[in-house]
Structure formats: C-alpha cells, structure tokens
Design a protein around this motif. Structure first.
Motif, PDB file in Angstrom:
ATOM      1  N   LEU A   1      15.525  34.579 -10.602  1.00  0.00           N
ATOM      2  CA  LEU A   1      16.117  33.379 -10.027  1.00  0.00           C
ATOM      3  C   LEU A   1      16.202  33.560  -8.523  1.00  0.00           C
ATOM      4  O   LEU A   1      16.763  34.546  -8.040  1.00  0.00           O
ATOM      5  N   TRP A   2      15.603  32.612  -7.802  1.00  0.00           N
ATOM      6  CA  TRP A   2      15.672  32.590  -6.346  1.00  0.00           C
ATOM      7  C   TRP A   2      16.455  31.350  -5.924  1.00  0.00           C
ATOM      8  O   TRP A   2      16.326  30.283  -6.520  1.00  0.00           O
ATOM      9  N   ALA A   3      17.243  31.497  -4.869  1.00  0.00           N
ATOM     10  CA  ALA A   3      17.958  30.360  -4.276  1.00  0.00           C
ATOM     11  C   ALA A   3      17.424  30.116  -2.875  1.00  0.00           C
ATOM     12  O   ALA A   3      16.984  31.043  -2.195  1.00  0.00           O
ATOM     13  N   VAL A   4      17.467  28.859  -2.471  1.00  0.00           N
ATOM     14  CA  VAL A   4      17.059  28.472  -1.121  1.00  0.00           C
ATOM     15  C   VAL A   4      18.240  27.748  -0.498  1.00  0.00           C
ATOM     16  O   VAL A   4      18.849  26.872  -1.127  1.00  0.00           O
ATOM     17  N   ASP A   5      18.553  28.106   0.742  1.00  0.00           N
ATOM     18  CA  ASP A   5      19.673  27.481   1.435  1.00  0.00           C
ATOM     19  C   ASP A   5      19.327  27.312   2.908  1.00  0.00           C
ATOM     20  O   ASP A   5      18.433  27.987   3.429  1.00  0.00           O
ATOM     21  N   ALA A   6      20.014  26.397   3.552  1.00  0.00           N
ATOM     22  CA  ALA A   6      19.869  26.156   4.994  1.00  0.00           C
ATOM     23  C   ALA A   6      21.108  25.396   5.459  1.00  0.00           C
ATOM     24  O   ALA A   6      21.881  24.884   4.641  1.00  0.00           O
ATOM     25  N   ASP A   7      21.266  25.323   6.737  1.00  0.00           N
ATOM     26  CA  ASP A   7      22.363  24.573   7.339  1.00  0.00           C
ATOM     27  C   ASP A   7      22.315  23.115   6.859  1.00  0.00           C
ATOM     28  O   ASP A   7      21.243  22.522   6.740  1.00  0.00           O
ATOM     29  N   ALA A   8      23.468  22.526   6.592  1.00  0.00           N
ATOM     30  CA  ALA A   8      23.538  21.174   6.034  1.00  0.00           C
ATOM     31  C   ALA A   8      22.859  20.132   6.918  1.00  0.00           C
ATOM     32  O   ALA A   8      22.176  19.237   6.410  1.00  0.00           O
ATOM     33  N   LYS A   9      23.025  20.216   8.230  1.00  0.00           N
ATOM     34  CA  LYS A   9      22.400  19.219   9.107  1.00  0.00           C
ATOM     35  C   LYS A   9      20.882  19.350   9.110  1.00  0.00           C
ATOM     36  O   LYS A   9      20.162  18.348   9.115  1.00  0.00           O
ATOM     37  N   ILE A  10      20.386  20.572   9.070  1.00  0.00           N
ATOM     38  CA  ILE A  10      18.937  20.796   8.981  1.00  0.00           C
ATOM     39  C   ILE A  10      18.421  20.241   7.656  1.00  0.00           C
ATOM     40  O   ILE A  10      17.394  19.554   7.609  1.00  0.00           O
ATOM     41  N   ARG A  11      19.138  20.514   6.574  1.00  0.00           N
ATOM     42  CA  ARG A  11      18.724  20.037   5.255  1.00  0.00           C
ATOM     43  C   ARG A  11      18.698  18.514   5.204  1.00  0.00           C
ATOM     44  O   ARG A  11      17.774  17.913   4.654  1.00  0.00           O
ATOM     45  N   TYR A  12      19.700  17.879   5.796  1.00  0.00           N
ATOM     46  CA  TYR A  12      19.738  16.414   5.798  1.00  0.00           C
ATOM     47  C   TYR A  12      18.554  15.850   6.585  1.00  0.00           C
ATOM     48  O   TYR A  12      17.892  14.917   6.117  1.00  0.00           O
ATOM     49  N   GLN A  13      18.279  16.418   7.746  1.00  0.00           N
ATOM     50  CA  GLN A  13      17.139  15.943   8.546  1.00  0.00           C
ATOM     51  C   GLN A  13      15.835  16.086   7.760  1.00  0.00           C
ATOM     52  O   GLN A  13      14.986  15.187   7.773  1.00  0.00           O
ATOM     53  N   ARG A  14      15.660  17.186   7.074  1.00  0.00           N
ATOM     54  CA  ARG A  14      14.450  17.397   6.267  1.00  0.00           C
ATOM     55  C   ARG A  14      14.388  16.404   5.110  1.00  0.00           C
ATOM     56  O   ARG A  14      13.320  15.898   4.769  1.00  0.00           O
ATOM     57  N   ALA A  15      15.529  16.129   4.487  1.00  0.00           N
ATOM     58  CA  ALA A  15      15.564  15.181   3.375  1.00  0.00           C
ATOM     59  C   ALA A  15      15.175  13.779   3.848  1.00  0.00           C
ATOM     60  O   ALA A  15      14.424  13.077   3.169  1.00  0.00           O
ATOM     61  N   VAL A  16      15.665  13.391   5.001  1.00  0.00           N
ATOM     62  CA  VAL A  16      15.307  12.079   5.544  1.00  0.00           C
ATOM     63  C   VAL A  16      13.800  12.008   5.787  1.00  0.00           C
ATOM     64  O   VAL A  16      13.149  11.018   5.436  1.00  0.00           O
ATOM     65  N   LEU A  17      13.224  13.066   6.321  1.00  0.00           N
ATOM     66  CA  LEU A  17      11.777  13.103   6.557  1.00  0.00           C
ATOM     67  C   LEU A  17      10.990  13.110   5.252  1.00  0.00           C
ATOM     68  O   LEU A  17       9.900  12.532   5.172  1.00  0.00           O
TER      69      LEU A  17
END
Length: 185
Positions: free
Chosen positions: A109-125
């Motif tokens: 099992l691998w997890a992926v994480d990042a800063d919330a603001k970075i993740r939101y910007q990527r999700a919008v893109l």
C-alpha cells in the motif's frame, strides 16, 4: 503478481503515480472511481463525488467493507498477459480494503500526499466531474472522507497511516517519479 494499492488525499497525484507504473513498469490499472462510475450510471445517478461516495458506502454496507477492491482484485487475478508485471488498484479508502488485499499475498500500500492548496490547484486543472468545486468544498469533501468508525465508510487518515510508503507530491513530476523508481528497485 504484485498488487500495489494507492491511497491518499484528494488531488494528491494518485493517478499520476498510476500512469507512471503503467508506462514504465508495465502495470495494469484497476480504478475504484471507474468501477463506481459504472455503478452510478446503472443507478441513474449524477456523476459526482456525492454519488460516488454514496454508492461506495452502499456497496460496502450490502456486501463487505472490501467489496469494491475485491471485485477489482478478481479482475486483476484474471489477467493472462505476460507483459503485465503487476496490478495497481487506485484508490484504496477503507481499512477493510487494506486487510482484504493484504490477505491475498504480494501486496503493498502506497499513499500520496501534498499540500492542500497545491492539490486543489491540480484538481481544478484536472477538470474531472468531481473537481468543479470551491477550495472550501474541496477541503470539506476531504474532511468527510478522512475519518470514520464505520468500516463501510472512507477512512483516508487510517489508510495513509497504514501505507508502507508515503510519496510526497509537493514538488515536480520528476521528483515524484524518482520516489516511485526508488520503491520499485
């Protein structure tokens, strides 16, 4: 066959890790989201995060906490292609799913994480059907899925805690790929 389960926070880059495993390492991909899209369509529901969450919780309550990944595991076990080096199941969201996959043999099992603001910007893109939300809704959706004592509901915090490896995706694509390469050695 090696099975890698991918968990992590919303928009962290789980799909990016999956694509790299497919392209560089010859893994087959089995997506919980795609499984749920099919089920949501069968039920005539709108294709959005609320529908996916509701249907996932319902399937787990009807069958077992690991039902969805068990169905994907069965699909992976049927693979007969010698070019397939392993299977990646994206996105593990409950401890019961982890327990079931661990019981089947060669599983990580691998997890992926990042800063919330970075993740939101990527999700919008990324611009998928679940990504047309405000930052506040994005954070609220994640918090709803982060902790639960109900074994049929998402518990991302526990899944991330149980991951053998946590990939940090605050940096570049090359940095993320280097982390995957180090785990695949």
């Amino acid at each position: 066959m090696l099975i890698i389960g991918i968990t992590g926070t919303l928009g962290a880059g789980k799909g990016t890790v999956v694509e790299y495993l497919k392209e560089k390492y010859g893994f087959a991909h089995f997506s919980v989201r795609d499984f749920l899209k099919e089920e949501v369509a069968k039920r005539g529901m709108p294709q959005n995060r609320d529908s996916f969450t509701s249907v996932a919780n319902d399937l787990r309550a009807q069958h077992s906490p690991s039902y969805i990944v068990d169905q994907l595991y069965l699909r992976a076990a049927e693979l007969q292609d010698p070019d397939i080096k392993g299977a990646v199941i994206e996105s593990v969201r409950t401890p019961g799913e982890i327990d079931s996959l661990q019981s089947k043999g060669d599983f990580q099992l691998w997890a992926v994480d990042a800063d919330a603001k970075i993740r939101y910007q990527r999700a919008v893109l990324r611009n998928s059907e679940t990504d047309h939300v405000t930052f506040e809704t994005f954070v609220s959706n994640e918090q709803r899925e982060m902790n639960s004592s109900d074994p049929n509901k998402q518990n991302l915090a526990e899944c991330i805690r149980r991951a053998a490896h946590v990939l940090n995706n605050d940096g570049t694509l090359q940095q993320l790929h280097a982390q995957v390469d180090a785990l695949m050695c």
